[in-house]
Design an enzyme around this catalytic site. Structure first.
Site, PDB file in Angstrom:
ATOM      1  N   ASP A 118       0.817  -1.213   0.000  1.00  0.00           N
ATOM      2  CA  ASP A 118       0.000   0.000   0.000  1.00  0.00           C
ATOM      3  C   ASP A 118       0.849   1.260   0.000  1.00  0.00           C
ATOM      4  O   ASP A 118       0.318   2.357  -0.116  1.00  0.00           O
ATOM      5  CB  ASP A 118      -0.934  -0.008   1.221  1.00  0.00           C
ATOM      6  CG  ASP A 118      -2.379   0.229   0.813  1.00  0.00           C
ATOM      7  OD1 ASP A 118      -2.722  -0.036  -0.354  1.00  0.00           O
ATOM      8  OD2 ASP A 118      -3.156   0.689   1.662  1.00  0.00           O
TER       9      ASP A 118
ATOM     10  N   ASP B 256     -11.346  -6.079  10.765  1.00  0.00           N
ATOM     11  CA  ASP B 256     -11.354  -7.527  10.963  1.00  0.00           C
ATOM     12  C   ASP B 256     -12.540  -7.957  11.819  1.00  0.00           C
ATOM     13  O   ASP B 256     -13.293  -8.890  11.481  1.00  0.00           O
ATOM     14  CB  ASP B 256     -10.036  -7.987  11.570  1.00  0.00           C
ATOM     15  CG  ASP B 256      -9.590  -7.106  12.704  1.00  0.00           C
ATOM     16  OD1 ASP B 256      -8.498  -7.319  13.243  1.00  0.00           O
ATOM     17  OD2 ASP B 256     -10.363  -6.172  13.077  1.00  0.00           O
TER      18      ASP B 256
END
Length: 1791
Positions: free
Chosen positions: A135, A456
């Site tokens: 990223d 998550d």
């Protein structure tokens, strides 16, 4: 997807002991309910604390209920991967994902290790694909992966071939320092090869990180050109492709970096996972199952995918397993996990309980997903594949991706990877665009869910709400291991992010409270999720509950009442009469649990001592009352008795006081507690003294606190007087100045407050004892107390004079400074005795005068003591009395029976002067001391007139008249023609200085006191003329009558006799010192010291001073050359004031005695006034035949000082013989150019520099003068000789302050005025010079870098302007002068940086650092420091100064090794200074300390890398200055710096000793062989060897201290910590074994001696850790036995070295053998005891070895008989160390 199998793939079992756990949990819940009931019932009778406790405990009960529900039915899953083997061909494909975002926070090397561990798992390679999501779009990450793929081709086969368990290379190689010894030689070779390959990979990656080197294939990295981290297109690159579709190959490796644009949200990790985990992988490989891990979590179980597949394909219904979650386990968490980073309890207990409900939550890493679940479909859901519009609305507009989705949802599941994935990278890039998700269900129903930073937990909750279940997989060994946060700040940041994200989930539409009623989420699962999302909110009641205790203590409230609490609350309110009883009860009730609280409360509330009101004191005195109430004495008695019987209280008090850091936290009671503890017993006195000193130095115990304890409380403190006196004695004997200052104050306070005779006698007796200690600092401080008492309380000291007279017994060992203090004490007392009528005729006055006269007058004291030091002591005493008697502020008594003070002073002066005329040095000292008195005191006008009358004789003795600037007649002096030198005033000069006539006559001794006489003359002139020297300004420009300059040609010089050469040298010497005194005197006129000089006069004086300085450099160069050719012992022109305990004049046979014996006495002609005409006539006469110019015994002294001289110059040797004997040696002298080199190592004159008159600090103002006076060109280098002269002298003075406790060298020149100056005063005077030092350094360095010689015409013009004689063979040398300026400035800068006073004085330190800032801005150099310090701060200045020094170091590498090394040593001094400044920061400077801690690693790294650069730089012969010869010490320093400031000293030592050095010792080095270190060659090999031995020993000593300390503090290490320390110890052993074994191939005796010496020391240090080895032997016996066996290789070689040295009688080694042999024997028997006392089944026996030499050949003539009985009676030192054999089976072996 499950298919029926004959054998199960997994088993779901309940945890053991579930019933016991449920019972305990229910019991705890019932107890909580009962506590709440108790609180609720008593709530009405309690206050706020009770209510707060009830609320907090209610919250705890609710959390326990949630916990009880979650943990009610925990389950475990056991997998059977071996049952998958029959169907290995049908194993499903797996996509693996690694996410990284920042190459700085997540180094590429960490990511590489994670990828390598995944590529090497035990699973068919053709069914695996590894994707790396970057990223940060970093080319460094891509480069690292490319290089890692190359290494993986070797690493993966190696791991699978030998079934390696840990397949992350960094963890595998760090866990084992050596390959396992299992008999597989092939494995060992491959292991070493693999380790070398991995280290090569690491170096390439690290080089790329530091140097931004992106590899050789530029086309690979073209896409990264001009890339911005937050604004770039999609990048998908296939790094490796398994085109063969074969298991023996590597899995696919793909690099992905999604598109980022500033206007598009990125959704952090969830957005990256949706791109990588679902879309890109779906287009390229589209495996049905996916594994995602963070970049710092490597696979520690190679079969983890097989375990997960057992659960994914083994379930009967896919609904039962949407994902398989593995726990997060960390390998490098802090000891005892203070921040809870390991998360052991959540995964083992809490998540295990959720596994029994609907499954564990998704943890963000270490998770195997079913792709269908990630696509957002409920289990067993039918979807219309033909409706393409629905597919586009839901999954996006990509045909390739839609096809992959359809295949997953409705395909057969038997998918194989395409053979050519490189062809579809374009489609992958399209689905990675940031606009692809627009108007789709991504982040809402598909993929990872957006809306929280904890994506998550939110994604796992969404999957569970759709009806899916999950499975917890906890295999052994653990599936994945990650890197825990390194410390508190990082942990807090991470926990803050978690807490924020969980709260976002709690208050969103996905809240588990709402989901429990509207979705398929089970109720108990909702409660479990509720406990998770409320994790952050629970901190509020926990914090409140934890603060209740502190709040209750502060507010005197309670929520858990106890008797001690009630008693402590009464301290503030109880009556004074009852306080002693209460204190006894509290202190005697102290236990380990409450002792800290009791001590804290007593310190807080017991306020019974303070300074009484003055009016009350007077009233009580009048009434006859005691100053202190009996109650306070009873309180102290109660405290003392209680502390005497409770050792736990004493220890807790010391611990409590040690824990206090700020001065405001300390109270008066703290001093009394320390005094009480000190009074109670001897056992703790040392500890108390250390604590007391520490608090004094830190400023926590202050003088005002001591005042409040003693002032007005004399009767109370009288009982503890001796304890207070003992503490005063301890403080006064300390090395720290601050402690001594407090001791001085304590002594003064005790003397003033305790007025009884006994107490004052004890105080004075202790002070006299300090004086007798001989420690300079202690003696000086004690005499300072005495002088202060004599000034304030002289009247009270007179009756106690008998106790003070003991000081006189130690006068011989006192320094001049301390002698002044002694005589000041007696002078004050004598003056008071004279001035007081009732003390008239007091014995103290008479006794003082008798003492001084005995030490001073030759008729009394010098008959038995001819040494000059006694006369010096008498002079100091006489002049100190004169300064007191003659002080203008003292009132003179007029009495017929007593002389006035002024008359007495004049009589003493006349007596002293007459006595001093017999010895030049004493007269010089008399003049200098008298000058110091004039400059420090205001004397009576009568005394000043007497001094002026005496110095008025200067003109008649030393000056002659001139006619039009020329001599009236030309005469010959001992056959030498005279010539006027350096006439600055030209024809208008009326006088000249008679140096040659006096030097060649019998009156030559007059010239010795010429400078001192002029020094006194200038002081009198300034005193009588308001600071101006206008009355004697003609002396500044007057010429000097010296021998003709023609004698400096070769022919003329060789024609001179020895005596004539001596006269020439002496004339030059006296001229040099005359000029030095001229500079001292007239620099005060322009240095700002006096403001009565006009501007024009200042300019004229400035020009003359510059010329005189050039004259001085010129004369010293000639003098240096003359002495080198004809050695002469120069007379001493000032009595050197000692800086260290002993002085040169205190040594036998030195100048004092010799001058007295051999120096011609000064005749009346030399001193009588009005003899000027006679002296002019006398100039033409020739000296007698004796010609005694020097004392012959001085030659012996010079030899002792290390000066190379010719034979004694006695009168028996004729001048012709002397000339002929030296013709051969001098014949080459004057046909070469004389270089103006004032470099101290090269000067023959330097060894006699201590005889010169010192320069005063005002002379340094010349450094600030303009450099363009009368310059013919703009060449600034031509001025360097002048400035070098001053800079060198500044360096000498800095030496005086740099190491005051060490032996002084001849460089440490000191004068009377200089030695009385404090360092702070010295710094204030040289502070304006800092920019000038930097300017001269720049000039010198530019000159060296350019390498061009200076302008000769410029020097000649300047020399002519200064009226120097035209000597054609006198030329300047640019290189040597510039080199010395470079060195002197750097040395001075280093010394000033490390002066303690500079480090404490931030203003001076800031000015010094600001002066040495780089010429360019600092931003580029400090870019690696984040955050960069603000300009103007100390740390910013340090960075700039270090950057400047580093820049000249790098530049010097191109032309000079010596200069580069000097810069490196300066850089080391700067880093050392930073460390010292940080250590000196007080507790209030936390912010400054933190800023320094940010730059320290950067500076240490710069220093280490600079040292490495010097060692690895290829130096040309011309840059080495005569090759490597005599550069061993420099190389040693550089190597030590490199080792000390490297990242891992142990690893570097191992590399150098085990790899680099053996290559050099075993081969003959060619010129092109450097083994990576060009500085390592045959000439420097021993230096390297020595440093490696010493540093390795230092590392071991630190390791042993750490082990011993930790073993004491925390007995029983954690196993991993023990293993870590053993590995470190193994590295040290490997180094010493490698170094010692080099003796087998290297025959140098010096090398063998080092091995014997340091090998023995190493064994001694190793034995200190044997207790640690014995404690942990049971658990780590294999490692410890291997450690001992490895060390035995070195001990055998050392024994052989000792034996050979004895046989060959090598004395360099034999002296070290006894100590080493003792160490070997102790090592032997400690190992025997270790193996004998442990129950490990190991055996031990000793047997004699065959006597072999270093090459392994048996020495038959000294072979031992292999019989144990015969060896018993042998001498242990003559027997080889026996073999140590330790085996588990009990069998014995011989070597």
């Amino acid at each position: 997807m499950a298919k029926p199998l004959s054998l199960p793939l997994y088993e779901r079992v309940s945890c053991k002991g579930i019933m016991i756990r449920r019972t305990l949990d229910v019991t705890v819940f019932c107890l909580l309910l009962s506590l709440l009931a108790y609180r609720l019932r008593s709530l009405s009778n309690q206050g706020f604390t009770w209510l707060l406790a009830f609320l907090c405990e209610s919250w705890f009960a609710f959390l326990w209920l949630l916990n009880l529900s979650t943990r009610w039915n925990p389950v475990e899953y056991k997998t059977y991967p071996e049952n998958l083997l029959p169907r290995s061909l049908g194993l499903p494909p797996i996509d693996m994902f690694v996410t990284t975002a920042d190459p700085v926070l997540e180094p590429p090397l960490v990511t590489v290790n994670t990828v390598l561990s995944l590529l090497a798992v035990d699973y068919p390679a053709e069914k695996l694909a590894c994707y790396v999501s970057d990223d940060g779009c970093s080319p460094l990450t891509f480069y690292s992966l490319v290089e890692a793929s190359k290494f993986a081709k070797l690493w993966v086969p190696f791991c699978k071939k030998y079934s390696i368990q840990i397949r992350a290379p960094f963890q595998y190689f760090s866990a084992k320092s050596l390959p396992p010894v299992d008999g597989l030689s092939g494995f060992e070779l491959e292991w070493k090869k693999m380790k070398d390959e991995y280290e090569h990979l690491c170096r390439k990656i690290e080089d790329a990180v530091h140097k931004l080197m992106l590899g050789p294939h530029s086309t690979e990295y073209a896409v990264f050109k001009n890339i911005e981290r937050d604004n770039h297109p999609s990048i998908v690159k296939v790094i490796f492709e398994n085109k063969e579709d074969h298991s023996s190959c590597l899995p696919h490796l793909v690099y992905v970096s999604r598109e980022k644009r500033p206007n598009h949200p990125h959704h952090f990790k969830a957005g990256a996972m949706n791109v990588l985990q679902t879309r890109v992988s779906g287009v390229m490989t589209n495996a049905p199952f996916m594994l995602n891990v963070d970049c710092d979590m490597f696979a520690s179980n190679p079969k983890i995918i097989l375990h997960a597949v057992c659960l994914l394909v083994g379930v009967d219904d896919e609904q039962e397993c949407a994902f398989v979650q593995c726990p997060q386990i960390f390998y490098d968490a802090l000891k005892d996990d203070p921040f809870g980073n390991r998360m052991t309890v959540p995964f083992t207990i809490f998540v295990g309980g959720m596994a029994g409900i609907q499954g564990p939550p998704y943890a963000g890493t270490g998770c195997f997903h079913r792709r269908k679940a990630i696509y957002g479909l409920p289990p067993n859901h039918d979807f219309d594949i033909k409706d393409c519009k629905i597919l586009e609305e839901r999954f996006g507009k990509s045909t390739e991706f839609s096809e992959s989705v359809a295949e997953i949802l409705f395909g057969s599941g038997e998918k194989h990877f395409p053979c050519d994935i490189s062809s579809i990278t374009g489609s992958a890039c399209r689905v990675a665009n940031c606009s692809y998700e627009n108007n789709t269900c991504w982040g809402i129903e598909v993929g990872l869910t957006y809306g929280s930073v904890t994506e998550d937990v939110l994604t796992g909750l969404r999957i569970h709400t759709m009806g899916w279940k999950s499975v917890l997989l906890m295999p052994s060994p653990p599936a994945f291991m990650g890197c825990a946060p390194p410390g508190g700040p990082v942990s807090m940041t991470q926990m803050k992010r978690w807490g924020t994200g969980l709260l976002e989930v709690l208050f969103s539409k996905h809240s588990p409270i709402l989901s429990a009623f509207s979705t398929k989420l089970h109720f108990r699962q909702a409660l479990a999720y509720l406990q998770i999302v409320m994790w952050a909110s629970r901190s509020i009641p926990q914090f409140c509950y934890n603060m209740l205790s502190a709040y209750c203590i502060t507010t005197n409230s309670q929520f858990l009442p106890k008797v001690i609490t009630i008693a402590l609350s009464c301290i503030r309110t109880i009556d004074a009469e009852q306080m002693p009883c209460l204190l006894r009860f509290l202190l005697l009730s102290a236990t380990q649990v409450n002792v800290r609280r009791i001590i804290s409360q007593i310190r807080e509330h017991l306020k019974f001592l303070s300074v009484p009101n003055t009016h009350t004191l007077q009233k009580n005195k009048l009434k006859g009352k005691l100053l202190v109430d009996n109650t306070e004495a009873s309180i102290l008695d109660a405290l003392r008795s209680s502390l005497q019987f409770k050792s736990i209280l004493c220890q807790e008090i010391l611990k409590e006081l040690n824990g206090l850091e700020k001065p405001r936290d300390h109270k008066i009671i703290d001093i009394w507690l320390l005094v009480l503890l000190y009074t109670n017993g001897e056992s703790m006195r040392k500890s108390i003294e250390k604590v007391f000193k520490k608090k004094v130095i830190e400023g926590c115990i202050q003088e005002v606190m001591l005042d409040q304890c003693i002032y007005g409380n004399k009767e109370l403190a009288k009982e503890y007087f001796l304890s207070l006196l003992s503490l005063s004695e301890y403080l006064l004997a300390c090395k720290e100045q601050k402690a001594r200052d407090f001791g001085i104050y304590m002594y003064t306070l005790l003397f003033e407050e305790f007025a009884d005779t006994y107490s004052r006698q004890e105080v004075l007796g202790a002070l006299v004892t300090h004086v007798g200690s001989g420690v300079k600092s202690e003696v000086s401080s004690a005499l300072q107390v005495m002088a202060s008492l004599a000034t304030k309380h002289a009247q009270e000291l007179i009756p106690l004079s008998s106790h003070i007279n003991g000081i006189l017994d130690y006068l011989e060992g006192l320094t001049v400074e301390n002698l002044h203090k002694v005589y000041e004490v007696f002078s004050h007392m004598a003056l008071l005795a004279r001035s007081s009528s009732d003390c008239f005729g007091s014995s103290i006055a008479n006794e003082l005068l008798i003492i001084v006269q005995k030490q001073h007058h030759p008729a009394i004291g010098q008959v038995s003591h001819p040494d000059l030091k006694y006369k010096k002591m008498g002079l100091i005493g006489i002049l100190k009395i004169v300064s007191c008697l003659g002080d203008a502020s003292n009132v003179t008594l007029s009495s017929p029976f007593q002389k006035s003070n002024t008359e007495e002073a004049l009589e003493l002066l006349e007596t002293s002067l007459e006595s001093c005329k017999q010895l030049c040095l004493s007269l010089i000292f008399f003049y200098d001391e008298l000058t110091a008195i004039l400059e420090s005191r205001t004397l009576h006008t009568v005394i000043v007139d007497w001094i002026g009358k005496h110095v008025g004789e200067f003109e008649s003795i030393f000056l002659s008249d001139l006619d039009g600037g020329q001599l009236p007649s030309r005469n010959s002096y001992c056959g030498l023609e005279g010539e006027l030198w350096m006439n600055l005033d030209g024809e208008i000069s009326p006088i000249c200085l008679n140096i040659l006539p006096l030097a060649s006559s019998s009156q030559s001794a007059c010239l010795q006191f010429l400078p001192a006489n002029f020094h006194l003359l200038s002081a009198v002139e300034r005193l009588t003329n308001q600071g101006s020297l206008g009355g004697i300004d003609a002396l500044l420009g007057c010429p000097l009558l010296l021998p003709s300059s023609k004698y400096y040609s070769e022919a003329e010089w060789l024609s001179l006799t020895g005596k004539q050469k001596q006269i020439i040298s002496l004339c030059l010497y006296y001229a040099v010192n005359w000029l030095r005194e001229l500079l001292n005197a007239f620099c005060t006129q322009v240095a700002g010291r006096f403001e009565f000089t006009s501007q024009s006069t200042k300019e004229d004086i400035t020009l003359k001073l510059l010329k005189r300085l050039r004259n001085l450099v010129f004369l010293e160069s000639l003098l240096n050359h003359s002495i080198r050719m004809c050695p002469v012992v120069l007379p001493q022109l000032h009595l050197q004031v000692e800086h260290c305990g002993s002085t040169l004049i205190n040594q036998p046979n030195h100048v004092g005695n010799m001058e007295k014996k051999n120096e011609p006495k000064m005749t009346h002609e030399c001193t009588s006034p009005n003899k000027r005409k006679h002296k002019k006539i006398a100039k033409t006469s020739t000296p007698g035949t004796d010609g005694k110019l020097h004392q012959p015994t001085l030659m012996d002294v010079l030899r002792k000082a290390g000066v190379e001289t010719s034979q004694e110059m006695t009168n028996e040797v004729s001048s012709k013989e002397r000339t002929s004997a030296s013709v051969d040696r001098q014949s080459h002298v004057f046909n070469e150019s004389v270089l103006i080199e004032v470099s101290p190592p090269a000067q023959a004159l330097e060894s006699q520099k201590f005889r010169f008159r010192p320069l005063l600090l005002e002379c340094f103002s010349i450094l600030t003068f303009s450099k363009n006076h009368d310059s013919c060109c703009s060449d600034p280098v031509a001025e360097l000789p002048l400035y070098l002269y001053l800079i060198h002298d500044l360096h000498c003075k800095l030496d005086y302050f740099a190491a005051p406790g060490k032996q002084c060298s001849s460089r440490s020149l000191s004068s009377v005025a200089f030695t009385r100056m404090t360092l702070d005063e010295f710094l204030s005077k040289i502070r304006p010079l800092f920019p000038s030092l930097k300017r001269n350094l720049d000039i010198a360095f530019c000159s060296l870098k350019e390498g061009n010689e200076t302008c000769q015409e410029h020097w000649n013009i300047q020399s002519a302007a200064a009226h120097n004689p035209d000597i054609i063979n006198l030329v300047p040398s640019k290189s040597s002068i510039s080199t010395m300026v470079y060195k002197e400035v750097l040395h001075s800068f280093s010394k000033m940086l490390n002066l303690p006073e500079v480090q404490r004085n931030k203003s001076v330190l800031s000015d010094l650092l600001e002066a040495f800032q780089p010429n360019e801005t600092l931003d580029a150099g400090a870019s690696d420091v984040q955050p960069c310090p603000s300009p103007g701060t100390i740390e910013y200045s340090y960075l700039g100064a270090c950057s400047f020094v580093e820049s000249i170091l790098h530049a010097a590498c191109s032309f000079s090794f010596i200069l580069a090394s000097e810069a490196l040593f300066t850089l080391e001094s700067a880093v050392t200074s930073v460390l010292n400044v940080v250590d000196k920061l007080e507790g209030d400077d936390v912010n400054i300390q933190s800023r320094f801690n940010q730059i320290l690693p950067f500076l240490r790294g710069k220093l280490g890398s600079s040292a490495q650069k010097l060692l690895k730089h290829k130096w040309d012969d011309e840059n080495l200055e005569n090759g490597w010869k005599n550069k061993g010490e420099i190389v040693q320093k550089i190597l030590r710096i490199h080792l000390e400031y490297t990242e891992s000293t142990a690893d570097l030592l191992d590399e150098l000793a085990c790899t680099i050095l053996p290559q050099v010792s075993c081969t003959t080095m060619a010129e092109d062989e450097d083994y990576g270190y060009p500085t390592l060659c045959s000439a420097t090999f021993l230096s390297w060897y020595h440093v490696l031995f010493e540093v390795n020993l230092t590392v071991l000593d630190k390791l042993v201290k750490e082990v011993v300390h930790l073993e004491k503090c925390r007995p029983g290490f954690q196993p991993e910590n023990v293993h870590t320390h053993l590995i470190k110890m193994q590295k040290n052993v490997n180094v010493v074994v490698a170094l010692v074994n080099m003796c087998r191939t290297y025959d140098k005796v010096t090398l063998h001696a080092m091995a014997v010496k340091y090998g023995g020391k190493f064994i001694d240090s190793f034995l200190k850790a044997f207790d640690f080895l014995q404690v942990h032997f049971q658990m780590h016996n294999e490692v410890i036995i291997l450690l001992v066996k490895e060390l035995q290789k070195a001990t055998r070689t050392i024994q052989t070295l000792c034996s050979e040295a004895k046989g060959l009688k090598q004395t360099a080694i034999t002296g070290k053998i006894p100590a080493t042999k003792r160490s070997l024997e102790r090592f032997l028997f400690r190992v025997k005891a270790l193996l004998h006392t442990t129950s490990s089944g190991c055996t031990f026996w000793m047997g004699n070895l065959k006597h072999k030499d270093l090459r392994g050949q048996v020495v038959s003539s000294q072979a031992y008989v292999d019989d144990r009985n015969d060896s018993i009676d042998q001498d242990p030192e003559d027997v080889d160390p026996p073999v140590i054999v330790a085996t588990a089976s009990g069998n014995s072996e011989t070597d």
